[in-house]
Design an enzyme around this catalytic site. Sequence first.
Site: not given
Ligand code: 1HE
Length: 256
Positions: A111, A131
């Site tokens: 977005e 989402e």
């Molecule tokens: C996060 C987030 C996040 C990673 N919020 N902390 N978005 C999603 O549903 C996408 C969620 N994320 C992923 O699918 C993956 O993280 C990725 C594909 C982007 C990257 O994968 P990877 O293997 O490189 O990283 P990871 O091990 O999943 O994440 C690394 C750290 O980032 C980890 O934290 P840590 O403290 O355990 O090291 C994750 O928790 C953190 N992290 N993504 C919070 N999104 C205005 S409304 C819009 C609505 C939306 O955007 S919905 C989509 C949300």
Amino acid sequence: MEFEYLTHEQRGEIAILSINRPDKRNAVNDGLIEDFHQFFSKPPSEAKVVVVRGNGSHFSAGLDLAEHKERSALEMMRHSQFWHTTCNLMEFGGLPIVVVMHGAVIGGGMELAMTAHVRIAESSAFYELPEGRRGIFVGGGASVRLGNIIGADRTREMMLTGRRYNATEGQELGFSHYLVGDGEGMERALELARTVAGNAPASNYMMLNALSRIENMNSQEGFFTESLAAALTQTSEHAREGMKAFLEKRKVKFDE
Ligand code: 1HE
């Protein structure tokens, strides 16, 4: 300018904003949206174009889900509307934005990216709207902004199935205007930013403000609004200088 979740570097007329939460994959927390809001509310006067990118291996993993899980309906309404205010400021504020997308361009990250007027994807870029899987809905403007690019039909299908589009598919759909190799996005962004910065400021302002609005008008109002925009820009000092420089075969010089 100094921010908590964004870094700002000024290279002449080009402001470079980098989302700087690489350990959280540049997930968008409230502080980051506030940083964007602050920058675009009062950008540095020397900035004529902004390049937006992400530090680390991804552009942005979207909404910070850790921060999001405890909100009431009213808090969520305000939250979504603040995203809209900020994204509208970015799209319509008058400063052209060039975005470089790489790795994850997910949910709210997408977005934010779609507010940019020139979009470059590196070949690692991929796009998702997950989402549905998280039990939420888009709230940063995708229904309108992404809908305007790929239509409600494809936006709905993308959300329903949570499918991942790769960089080549994203280029075909219009998520990006340019597709480059990994690590090549910034060079292309700076080149395009210099071109955009070389336009007359009033022309850029009209391109950003008139075209999307005209798209949402009926044709008669659209034609009239186009004439108004033309009358304002074509009678400006910049128009005189732009045409004169061409006829005199010299480099154009637009003073503010
Ligand atoms: C996060 C987030 C996040 C990673 N919020 N902390 N978005 C999603 O549903 C996408 C969620 N994320 C992923 O699918 C993956 O993280 C990725 C594909 C982007 C990257 O994968 P990877 O293997 O490189 O990283 P990871 O091990 O999943 O994440 C690394 C750290 O980032 C980890 O934290 P840590 O403290 O355990 O090291 C994750 O928790 C953190 N992290 N993504 C919070 N999104 C205005 S409304 C819009 C609505 C939306 O955007 S919905 C989509 C949300």
